[in-house]
Write a protein that holds these residues in place. Structure first.
Motif, PDB file in Angstrom:
ATOM      1  N   ALA A 153       0.884  -1.092  -0.143  1.00  0.00           N
ATOM      2  CA  ALA A 153      -0.137   0.070   0.015  1.00  0.00           C
ATOM      3  C   ALA A 153       0.959   0.971   0.013  1.00  0.00           C
ATOM      4  O   ALA A 153       0.491   2.325  -0.719  1.00  0.00           O
ATOM      5  N   GLN A 154       2.017   1.207   0.615  1.00  0.00           N
ATOM      6  CA  GLN A 154       3.027   2.303   0.810  1.00  0.00           C
ATOM      7  C   GLN A 154       4.187   1.844   1.359  1.00  0.00           C
ATOM      8  O   GLN A 154       4.580   0.927   1.746  1.00  0.00           O
ATOM      9  N   VAL A 155       5.512   2.619   0.755  1.00  0.00           N
ATOM     10  CA  VAL A 155       6.741   2.352   1.140  1.00  0.00           C
ATOM     11  C   VAL A 155       7.315   3.667   1.848  1.00  0.00           C
ATOM     12  O   VAL A 155       7.351   4.399   1.258  1.00  0.00           O
ATOM     13  N   ILE A 156       7.747   3.310   3.209  1.00  0.00           N
ATOM     14  CA  ILE A 156       8.369   4.297   3.721  1.00  0.00           C
ATOM     15  C   ILE A 156      10.018   3.901   4.124  1.00  0.00           C
ATOM     16  O   ILE A 156      10.091   2.882   4.580  1.00  0.00           O
ATOM     17  N   ALA A 157      10.844   4.786   3.611  1.00  0.00           N
ATOM     18  CA  ALA A 157      12.283   4.489   3.903  1.00  0.00           C
ATOM     19  C   ALA A 157      12.722   5.496   5.011  1.00  0.00           C
ATOM     20  O   ALA A 157      12.569   6.712   5.092  1.00  0.00           O
ATOM     21  N   ALA A 158      13.345   4.549   6.150  1.00  0.00           N
ATOM     22  CA  ALA A 158      13.690   5.339   7.483  1.00  0.00           C
ATOM     23  C   ALA A 158      15.026   4.897   7.838  1.00  0.00           C
ATOM     24  O   ALA A 158      15.294   3.764   7.944  1.00  0.00           O
ATOM     25  N   VAL A 159      15.794   5.837   7.872  1.00  0.00           N
ATOM     26  CA  VAL A 159      17.371   5.714   8.434  1.00  0.00           C
ATOM     27  C   VAL A 159      17.546   6.611   9.419  1.00  0.00           C
ATOM     28  O   VAL A 159      17.142   8.099   9.424  1.00  0.00           O
ATOM     29  N   PRO A 160      18.487   6.499  10.458  1.00  0.00           N
ATOM     30  CA  PRO A 160      18.855   7.333  11.465  1.00  0.00           C
ATOM     31  C   PRO A 160      19.828   8.484  10.964  1.00  0.00           C
ATOM     32  O   PRO A 160      20.011   9.750  11.256  1.00  0.00           O
ATOM     33  N   ILE A 161      20.620   8.218   9.518  1.00  0.00           N
ATOM     34  CA  ILE A 161      21.655   9.162   9.351  1.00  0.00           C
ATOM     35  C   ILE A 161      21.954   8.891   7.618  1.00  0.00           C
ATOM     36  O   ILE A 161      21.641   7.626   7.439  1.00  0.00           O
ATOM     37  N   GLY A 162      22.172   9.974   6.938  1.00  0.00           N
ATOM     38  CA  GLY A 162      22.537   9.430   5.635  1.00  0.00           C
ATOM     39  C   GLY A 162      23.258  10.742   5.226  1.00  0.00           C
ATOM     40  O   GLY A 162      23.219  11.902   5.688  1.00  0.00           O
ATOM     41  N   SER A 163      24.142  10.658   3.838  1.00  0.00           N
ATOM     42  CA  SER A 163      24.232  11.699   3.140  1.00  0.00           C
ATOM     43  C   SER A 163      23.125  12.512   2.539  1.00  0.00           C
ATOM     44  O   SER A 163      21.932  11.873   2.379  1.00  0.00           O
ATOM     45  N   THR A 164      23.267  13.390   2.180  1.00  0.00           N
ATOM     46  CA  THR A 164      22.254  14.542   1.812  1.00  0.00           C
ATOM     47  C   THR A 164      21.708  13.909   0.294  1.00  0.00           C
ATOM     48  O   THR A 164      20.581  13.876   0.388  1.00  0.00           O
ATOM     49  N   ALA A 165      22.473  13.371  -0.340  1.00  0.00           N
ATOM     50  CA  ALA A 165      22.423  12.873  -1.740  1.00  0.00           C
ATOM     51  C   ALA A 165      21.366  11.611  -1.570  1.00  0.00           C
ATOM     52  O   ALA A 165      20.257  11.398  -2.166  1.00  0.00           O
ATOM     53  N   SER A 166      22.071  10.698  -0.759  1.00  0.00           N
ATOM     54  CA  SER A 166      21.234   9.480  -0.552  1.00  0.00           C
ATOM     55  C   SER A 166      19.887   9.490   0.149  1.00  0.00           C
ATOM     56  O   SER A 166      19.108   8.461  -0.080  1.00  0.00           O
ATOM     57  N   CYS A 167      19.579  10.560   0.742  1.00  0.00           N
ATOM     58  CA  CYS A 167      18.335  10.841   1.457  1.00  0.00           C
ATOM     59  C   CYS A 167      17.316  11.213   0.659  1.00  0.00           C
ATOM     60  O   CYS A 167      16.269  11.619   1.024  1.00  0.00           O
ATOM     61  N   ARG A 168      17.750  11.755  -0.586  1.00  0.00           N
ATOM     62  CA  ARG A 168      16.665  12.258  -1.405  1.00  0.00           C
ATOM     63  C   ARG A 168      15.876  11.155  -2.213  1.00  0.00           C
ATOM     64  O   ARG A 168      16.481  10.380  -2.977  1.00  0.00           O
ATOM     65  N   CYS A 177      15.002  10.729   7.590  1.00  0.00           N
ATOM     66  CA  CYS A 177      16.160  10.628   7.602  1.00  0.00           C
ATOM     67  C   CYS A 177      16.625  11.951   8.333  1.00  0.00           C
ATOM     68  O   CYS A 177      17.049  13.011   8.041  1.00  0.00           O
ATOM     69  N   PRO A 178      16.468  11.820   9.919  1.00  0.00           N
ATOM     70  CA  PRO A 178      16.752  13.027  10.703  1.00  0.00           C
ATOM     71  C   PRO A 178      18.028  13.874  10.838  1.00  0.00           C
ATOM     72  O   PRO A 178      18.104  14.805  11.047  1.00  0.00           O
ATOM     73  N   TRP A 179      19.161  12.995  10.338  1.00  0.00           N
ATOM     74  CA  TRP A 179      20.567  13.461  10.494  1.00  0.00           C
ATOM     75  C   TRP A 179      21.116  13.312   9.087  1.00  0.00           C
ATOM     76  O   TRP A 179      21.545  12.181   8.753  1.00  0.00           O
ATOM     77  N   PHE A 180      21.442  14.227   8.226  1.00  0.00           N
ATOM     78  CA  PHE A 180      22.270  14.320   7.108  1.00  0.00           C
ATOM     79  C   PHE A 180      23.176  15.512   7.278  1.00  0.00           C
ATOM     80  O   PHE A 180      23.236  16.645   6.826  1.00  0.00           O
ATOM     81  N   PRO A 181      24.499  14.960   7.865  1.00  0.00           N
ATOM     82  CA  PRO A 181      25.451  16.168   8.100  1.00  0.00           C
ATOM     83  C   PRO A 181      26.096  16.635   7.049  1.00  0.00           C
ATOM     84  O   PRO A 181      26.188  16.041   5.863  1.00  0.00           O
ATOM     85  N   GLN A 182      26.435  17.743   7.142  1.00  0.00           N
ATOM     86  CA  GLN A 182      27.047  18.551   6.173  1.00  0.00           C
ATOM     87  C   GLN A 182      28.380  17.727   5.534  1.00  0.00           C
ATOM     88  O   GLN A 182      28.667  17.740   4.349  1.00  0.00           O
ATOM     89  N   TYR A 183      29.165  17.372   6.620  1.00  0.00           N
ATOM     90  CA  TYR A 183      30.350  16.646   6.275  1.00  0.00           C
ATOM     91  C   TYR A 183      30.215  15.235   6.378  1.00  0.00           C
ATOM     92  O   TYR A 183      30.361  14.568   7.582  1.00  0.00           O
ATOM     93  N   PHE A 184      29.677  14.195   5.512  1.00  0.00           N
ATOM     94  CA  PHE A 184      29.434  12.923   5.654  1.00  0.00           C
ATOM     95  C   PHE A 184      30.456  12.102   5.274  1.00  0.00           C
ATOM     96  O   PHE A 184      31.082  12.059   4.100  1.00  0.00           O
ATOM     97  N   ALA A 185      31.070  11.336   6.175  1.00  0.00           N
ATOM     98  CA  ALA A 185      32.147  10.345   5.988  1.00  0.00           C
ATOM     99  C   ALA A 185      31.689   9.147   5.896  1.00  0.00           C
ATOM    100  O   ALA A 185      32.141   8.251   4.704  1.00  0.00           O
TER     101      ALA A 185
END
Length: 216
Positions: A153-168, A177-185
């Motif tokens: 019926a619906q798909v939700i993707a949920a993660v605690p952290i990710g790069s800005t590009a990957s969380c789009r 994705c509550p945390w996408f740091p400016q400097y993701f390593a």
């Protein structure tokens, strides 16, 4: 500066708060291995069923950490997502050899985690896909694609952290994705304890989550 999560369980509790209530027949799928430990507190918060979804990265033969794609299995079906910018530079025979090897490991893990239980049934359900973080996002794309083909019926993707590009996007109806740091390593930068997760831990978490569900 944001403080790291203590461990995957703490990250899961924080993620559940960000996710909020989810209506419908909810199934939480943790991407094995690490995502299952994050997914368990999410399933508890939602009062939802928890299961593991095995996704395997297809690493470039001479640089295994670089993903040229990923495979995911839902039920008996297996789905492949290619990371085209990388896969284009890999010989098709070499990629097929990696795919076969990873498929064997994927099926082994499914048997290990599921035992005699039937394959996952996601049709008409709200599926929350949880991982411990997104770097390139290739494995989550494979998971979303695999689940989509089973008509949820619906798909939700949920993660605690990710790069800005990957969380789009990620092809999901909603991305949390509550945390996408400016400097993701790396995903591990979000955790004080980012220990490797074993098959036994995954089995134990799945069994404990089942035992805690209402009506059990």
């Amino acid at each position: 500066m944001r403080r790291p999560y203590r461990d995957r369980a703490a990250a899961g509790r924080a993620l559940a708060d960000e996710l909020g209530p989810v209506a419908g027949s909810v199934l939480v799928l943790g991407l094995a291995r690490g995502g299952v430990l994050v997914a368990a507190p999410v399933a508890d918060a939602l009062g939802a069923e928890l299961d593991a979804l095995v996704v395997r990265k297809l690493g470039v033969p001479w640089q295994p950490e670089l993903a040229m794609g990923a495979i995911a299995g839902v039920g008996e079906e297996l789905y492949l997502v290619r990371n085209e910018p990388v896969a284009a530079g890999v010989d098709s025979d070499a990629m097929e050899a990696v795919r076969r090897s990873e498929e064997r490991e994927l099926r082994r893990r499914e048997r290990t985690y599921r035992g005699d239980r039937p394959p996952i049934d996601v049709r008409d359900r709200v599926v929350v896909l949880v991982d411990d973080g997104l770097a390139t996002g290739t494995t989550m794309r494979a998971a979303v694609d695999a689940v989509r083909r089973q008509r949820p019926a619906q798909v939700i993707a949920a993660v605690p952290i990710g790069s800005t590009a990957s969380c789009r996007g990620r092809g999901a109806d909603r991305v949390v994705c509550p945390w996408f740091p400016q400097y993701f390593a790396a995903v591990g930068q979000a955790y004080r304890d980012f220990s490797e997760v074993s098959d036994d831990q995954v089995r134990r978490v799945l069994a404990e989550s089942t035992a805690r569900r209402p009506g059990r």
